[in-house]
Enzyme design. Structure first.
Site, PDB file in Angstrom:
ATOM      1  N   SER A 137       0.850  -1.188   0.000  1.00 25.33           N
ATOM      2  CA  SER A 137       0.000   0.000   0.000  1.00 25.33           C
ATOM      3  C   SER A 137       0.885   1.237   0.000  1.00 25.33           C
ATOM      4  O   SER A 137       2.064   1.173   0.396  1.00 25.33           O
ATOM      5  CB  SER A 137      -0.874   0.014   1.255  1.00 25.33           C
ATOM      6  OG  SER A 137      -1.541   1.245   1.424  1.00 25.33           O
ATOM      7  N   TYR A 143      -1.928  -0.211  10.599  1.00 23.86           N
ATOM      8  CA  TYR A 143      -1.926  -0.533   9.161  1.00 23.86           C
ATOM      9  C   TYR A 143      -0.566  -0.178   8.562  1.00 23.86           C
ATOM     10  O   TYR A 143       0.014  -0.964   7.804  1.00 23.86           O
ATOM     11  CB  TYR A 143      -3.047   0.234   8.465  1.00 23.86           C
ATOM     12  CG  TYR A 143      -3.248  -0.146   7.015  1.00 23.86           C
ATOM     13  CD1 TYR A 143      -3.614  -1.442   6.659  1.00 23.86           C
ATOM     14  CD2 TYR A 143      -3.083   0.795   6.000  1.00 23.86           C
ATOM     15  CE1 TYR A 143      -3.804  -1.789   5.331  1.00 23.86           C
ATOM     16  CE2 TYR A 143      -3.282   0.459   4.666  1.00 23.86           C
ATOM     17  CZ  TYR A 143      -3.642  -0.839   4.341  1.00 23.86           C
ATOM     18  OH  TYR A 143      -3.841  -1.182   3.021  1.00 23.86           O
TER      19      TYR A 143
END
Length: 254
Positions: free
Chosen positions: A149, A162
């Site tokens: 990501s 995250y």
């Protein structure tokens, strides 16, 4: 005309929707027989039918890859069905956004289970088969692609755990790349920015308006944009290794 992945087998995790489903369809169009892994069997079957309807070959494998036993069994099922494994796309992921101090511990645990442990278990289970495929026709190379990501590059408030998982995926990918280079297993990472998938909808309901406001002005990437990046990586000639692809939405500044 021979397709680039003709005679190969690809396995995509988190393939019941979003980036995973788009990637499975794309690799099938490139000629691969594709195994799709997720927990939602009904959703998987819909994607499989869409591939078969286009003339491709696909198989659904319902599995929980956050356990070593689940990942091992899934890979063995794929190899038993297709006889080999040439491409692994570790796409399954969880993104649960919110301030660290207020986040339930279950959210941390879920992200670590899926984004880290699931990826590790699948990589470990697949490696012997990827190494074997890299020494054989038709390509004499194989590919392991991790979907990370932009959060593996840029840390922001509300995404601390995250970020932790995705920064970790990036570091793991680079170390594994170096370990497997001599075996001709190409290891790559893709870092998507904001993509139009259901991932953000898993955030707690009371936090969603704030999350949505942050990206309201962005024309989001589509899952097919990331699938194109995966296909580009795994269809290169043996002499080419694309180790990292960072794909932001054009409107995204972070």
């Amino acid at each position: 005309m021979t397709k680039e992945l003709e005679g190969t087998v690809a396995l995509v995790t988190g393939a019941s929707s979003g980036i995973g489903a788009a990637t499975a369809r794309k690799l099938a169009r490139e000629g691969a027989s594709v195994a799709l892994i997720a927990r939602r069997g009904d959703r998987l079957e819909k994607v499989v039918r869409s591939i078969v309807d286009e003339g491709g070959t696909a198989r659904a494998v319902v599995a929980d890859i956050t356990t070593r036993a689940g990942a091992d069994a899934a890979v063995e099922q794929v190899v038993a069905a297709f006889g080999r494994l040439d491409v692994l796309v570790n796409n399954a992921g969880a993104m649960l956004i919110g301030p660290f101090a207020d986040a339930p511990e279950g959210e941390w645990e879920r992200m670590v289970e899926v984004n880290v442990l699931g990826l590790l278990y699948m990589s470990k289970a697949a490696l012997p088969h990827l190494i074997e495929a890299a020494g054989a026709e038709p390509r004499r190379t194989s590919d392991l692609v991790n979907i990370s990501s932009s959060a593996g590059r840029v840390a922001r408030p509300g995404t601390a755990v995250y970020n932790l998982t995705k920064f970790g995926v990036n570091g793991f990918t680079e170390a594994l790349r170096q370990e497997l280079q001599a075996a001709r297993v190409r290891v790559s990472v893709i870092e998507p920015g904001n993509v139009d998938t259901e991932l953000a909808s898993h955030t707690r309901e009371e936090l969603r308006p704030g999350v949505e406001a942050q990206v309201a002005a962005i024309e989001k990437l589509q899952p097919e944009d990331i699938a194109d990046a995966v296909a580009y990586i795994v269809t290169r000639k043996r002499r080419v290794a694309v180790n990292e692809v960072f794909v932001r939405a054009a409107d995204q500044s972070w």
